[in-house]
Design an enzyme around this catalytic site. Structure first.
Site: not given
Length: 332
Positions: A54, A138
């Site tokens: 992010y 992830h």
């Protein structure tokens, strides 16, 4: 607070996703990001999720800075491994990956044991912490072999060493998450966008498996990237422009919500939270106003008659749990 699987880690029923404060799509100022996290704290949110992906580490830096003045034992924080950040010589921005930040680093897929430890060490440095509570693999969609052969055992070892309290995987699909639940000893999985008012695919595989195994589920993407927050042409669905048929379906859902004196946002959040396998609903917010609105909608009562109308109109499966109903009994 709800416990994650068999671990001692607890999370609030509503949680804060920190992708948006990492300049997701458009820039967010440092002060605005800080105020969003502080608003979450003031509304009782005690679970915060981030990732190196992010904003190329910006989310972790901002989240760590915003939580610095709060007692460490009073909140739960998760981050993710699998994308290792390496310095890049290139110029330009990271908008191709969704973040309005300079392209100072590049992402390298790495589910090796060494890569996971290095990625986690870098995350702790950016967060300014000596530990995180939960670590997720992830998006291992295209890296299943490495994730199961190397990544998961590495996380299991970190948990056994007491470095982290709970481990799991976070993805935008339910099939591989179901495999993690059935074939490993994960405490929790983060499922984004696959259990919403517009997509209940996780209802057929992941959620029943999680109940059977005692694994917790965190639901992300309750608004499917925004379409269920504000259904209109041009709204995003799963990170891209929403197809017209889904916009029409979202508008039908909104019409039912309006008739029952509530909001589509409240209905979307209540639906996600109602499944007994769900420990927390993760919402992404880029401002204090958005955080306060999400907390208000999450606390709102949704009339029981609304759920009946959604089922009768074919807008919700008959077997999807809704608030106020006892969980369906397993067949004997």
């Amino acid at each position: 607070m709800n416990r994650l699987g068999g671990s001692g880690v607890e999370v609030s029923a509503l949680s804060f996703g920190a992708a948006a404060i990492a300049n997701l799509y458009t820039a967010v100022g440092d002060e605005e990001a800080h105020e969003a996290v502080e608003a979450a704290w003031q509304r009782g949110i005690r679970y915060f999720d981030t990732a190196p992906h992010y904003g190329l580490g910006l989310s972790e830096r901002r989240l760590g800075a915003a939580l610095r003045d709060h007692p460490r034992d009073h909140y739960t924080i998760s981050t993710k491994v699998g994308r290792r950040l390496e310095p890049a010589d290139g110029t330009g921005d990271d908008l191709a990956n969704g973040f309005a930040v300079p392209a100072t680093h590049r992402r390298v897929w790495d589910f090796s044991a060494d890569g996971i430890r290095r990625t986690l060490e870098s995350s702790l440095e950016r967060l300014g912490l000596d530990r995180v509570d939960v670590v997720y693999l992830h998006d291992p969609d295209e890296h299943a072999e490495a994730a199961f052969r190397e990544g998961y055992p590495a996380l299991e070892k970190l948990r056994a060493e007491g470095v982290v309290g709970a481990i799991g995987a976070g993805m935008n699909q339910s099939a591989m998450l179901t495999r993690f639940v059935r074939d490993t000893d994960v405490d929790v999985v983060l499922c984004a966008g696959r259990y919403t008012l517009l997509d209940q695919s996780a209802l057929t595989d992941l959620l029943p498996a999680a109940l059977e195994r005692g694994t917790s589920v965190v639901i992300g993407g309750a608004f499917n990237s925004g379409l269920l927050a504000n259904p209109e042409p041009g709204a995003r669905y799963n990170y891209t422009a929403a197809p017209s048929e889904l916009v029409e379906r979202a508008l039908r859902l909104k019409s039912v919500a309006d008739r029952h004196g509530t909001t589509l946002r409240a209905v979307a959040l209540a639906f996600c939270a109602a499944h007994p396998a769900v420990a927390s609903v993760l919402v992404g917010a880029r401002s204090a106003h958005e955080v306060r609105d999400c907390a208000h909608q999450f606390a709102a009562r949704v009339p029981g008659a609304l759920w009946q109308e959604l089922r009768a109109g074919g807008l919700l499966p008959a077997d999807a749990p809704v608030p106020g109903e006892p969980p369906a009994k397993e067949p004997s």
